[in-house]
Design an enzyme around this catalytic site. Structure first.
Site, PDB file in Angstrom:
ATOM      1  CG  MET A   1     -17.614  31.956 -12.793  1.00  0.00           C
ATOM      2  SD  MET A   1     -16.950  31.415 -14.370  1.00  0.00           S
ATOM      3  CE  MET A   1     -16.198  29.878 -13.911  1.00  0.00           C
TER       4      MET A   1
ATOM      5  CG  HIS B   1     -17.123  25.405  -3.194  1.00  0.00           C
ATOM      6  ND1 HIS B   1     -16.168  26.162  -2.550  1.00  0.00           N
ATOM      7  CD2 HIS B   1     -16.825  25.484  -4.512  1.00  0.00           C
ATOM      8  CE1 HIS B   1     -15.323  26.645  -3.432  1.00  0.00           C
ATOM      9  NE2 HIS B   1     -15.699  26.261  -4.631  1.00  0.00           N
TER      10      HIS B   1
ATOM     11  CG  HIS C   1     -17.901  30.101  -3.988  1.00  0.00           C
ATOM     12  ND1 HIS C   1     -18.220  28.845  -4.441  1.00  0.00           N
ATOM     13  CD2 HIS C   1     -17.209  30.696  -4.985  1.00  0.00           C
ATOM     14  CE1 HIS C   1     -17.742  28.688  -5.668  1.00  0.00           C
ATOM     15  NE2 HIS C   1     -17.114  29.788  -6.015  1.00  0.00           N
TER      16      HIS C   1
ATOM     17  N   GLY D   1     -10.211  34.441  -4.037  1.00  0.00           N
ATOM     18  CA  GLY D   1      -9.558  33.329  -3.349  1.00  0.00           C
ATOM     19  C   GLY D   1      -8.134  33.109  -3.850  1.00  0.00           C
ATOM     20  CD  GLU D   2      -3.409  33.623  -0.577  1.00  0.00           C
ATOM     21  OE1 GLU D   2      -3.186  32.549   0.014  1.00  0.00           O
ATOM     22  OE2 GLU D   2      -2.836  34.676  -0.309  1.00  0.00           O
TER      23      GLU D   2
ATOM     24  CG  ASP E   1      -8.869  30.141  -9.068  1.00  0.00           C
ATOM     25  OD1 ASP E   1      -8.460  29.066  -9.543  1.00  0.00           O
ATOM     26  OD2 ASP E   1     -10.033  30.287  -8.656  1.00  0.00           O
TER      27      ASP E   1
ATOM     28  NE  ARG F   1     -13.624  23.922 -14.473  1.00  0.00           N
ATOM     29  CZ  ARG F   1     -13.361  25.221 -14.654  1.00  0.00           C
ATOM     30  NH1 ARG F   1     -12.582  25.860 -13.814  1.00  0.00           N
ATOM     31  NH2 ARG F   1     -13.873  25.882 -15.678  1.00  0.00           N
TER      32      ARG F   1
HETATM   33  O1  PAF Z   1     -12.928  32.766 -10.001  1.00  0.00           O
HETATM   34  C1  PAF Z   1     -14.019  32.779 -10.621  1.00  0.00           C
HETATM   35  O2  PAF Z   1     -15.008  32.180 -10.206  1.00  0.00           O
HETATM   36  C2  PAF Z   1     -14.123  33.570 -11.919  1.00  0.00           C
HETATM   37  O3  PAF Z   1     -12.935  33.503 -12.649  1.00  0.00           O
HETATM   38  C3  PAF Z   1     -14.547  35.042 -11.705  1.00  0.00           C
HETATM   39  C4  PAF Z   1     -13.531  35.812 -10.911  1.00  0.00           C
HETATM   40  C5  PAF Z   1     -15.891  35.071 -10.986  1.00  0.00           C
HETATM   41  C6  PAF Z   1     -14.724  35.736 -13.059  1.00  0.00           C
HETATM   42  O4  PAF Z   1     -15.670  35.101 -13.855  1.00  0.00           O
END
Ligand code: PAF
Length: 284
Positions: A30, A34, A37, A147-148, A150, A187
């Site tokens: 999204m 950082h 990612h 990523g783990e 989440d 966040r």
């Molecule tokens: O993890 C995220 O950034 C979001 O949930 C994703 C997987 C890009 C879906 O919008």
């Protein structure tokens, strides 16, 4: 780096890459990129010839009370970071490009969507599953990296890929941490300096919980209570939503930890308006 904003163009470009024998990876994000990612991108590059990153702030996964409109969107910075990390294609659609008026088709998973994060955010995972399905159909990857941090999202995507027969390999990426242990997250930028300092309590509690398990504790509820207690006694700013231990293979909650089984110890903790997730994976 090629920038694509249009669904049809993205599909055609992916199709031409596939026809020329290239292996494609997608890294859905999204934005507000950082190092976490960028680590996903590095992992994707190890598994594919072409890396497509998607940047799309998905309204479907935010409840009306959540931070959709104020979610950070530093697109020029993101674009520069993606290019410098070697992303080949950046897919960045506008809202109406993905959700036409009267959009009414959703992907929903029953069981996994309703517990833990899903209990607190009841529409969240329907939004995630829907947008990830769309991004898979648009970017046509062979592999996708998640990523783990989440962990429940990762499990949801794995189940969806299996249940709906997406021909895509899901590759999990380990959590990236700041020097003081805080898990990287877009966040984190919302935290006040005081909350940012206090937020290190999550990682410290996870480390102590692992020690407790290594020293023989097998009662999952006791480990969770101990972990939450470590956090709330370290800082008054932390308001925990939950600590839970689930098996990594099916995300079922553990009662007694079994030898040889792998688990996640999951944490969701609020600092002011900011909800942070963290976890550790361990084998007993
Ligand atoms: O993890 C995220 O950034 C979001 O949930 C994703 C997987 C890009 C879906 O919008």
């Amino acid at each position: 780096m090629k920038l694509i904003e249009n669904v049809r163009e993205m599909q055609q470009y992916s199709e031409s890459l596939r026809l020329s024998g290239k292996r494609l990876a997608v890294v859905p994000t999204m934005g507000a990129l950082h190092n976490g990612h960028l680590a996903l991108v590095r992992l994707a590059k190890r598994h594919a010839d072409v890396v497509v990153m998607t940047i799309f702030v998905n309204p479907l996964q935010f409840a009306p009370t959540e931070d959709f409109s104020r979610y950070p969107r530093p697109f020029e910075r993101d674009k520069a970071l993606a290019a410098s990390e070697g992303v080949d294609v950046l897919f960045h659609p506008q809202l109406n490009e993905l959700y036409a008026e009267q959009f009414e088709t959703f992907v929903a998973l029953d069981h996994i969507s309703q517990k833990l994060e899903g209990k607190i955010r009841p529409t969240h995972f329907r939004g995630v599953a829907t947008v990830v399905s769309k991004l898979f159909n648009i970017t046509k990857p062979h592999i996708a990296v998640f990523g783990e941090k989440d962990a429940q999202q990762l499990m949801l995507v794995r189940k969806m890929v299996r249940d709906l027969n997406f021909d895509i390999e899901i590759i999990p990426a380990p959590i990236e941490r700041e020097a003081d242990g805080l898990a990287m997250s877009s966040r984190n930028a919302y935290l006040s300096p005081e909350e940012r300092r206090a937020a290190t309590a999550l990682f410290q509690a996870l480390v102590l919980a692992e020690k407790k398990i290594r020293s023989g504790e097998r009662n999952a509820e006791a480990v969770c209570a101990y972990t939450l207690n470590q956090i709330t006694s370290a800082t008054l700013l932390a308001k925990p939503d939950y600590a839970a231990i689930v098996r990594t293979d099916d995300f079922e909650e553990a009662v007694t930890l079994q030898e040889g089984t792998e688990y996640f110890l999951l944490l969701a903790v609020r600092f002011g308006n900011v909800r942070l997730l963290d976890n550790c994976r361990f084998v007993v």
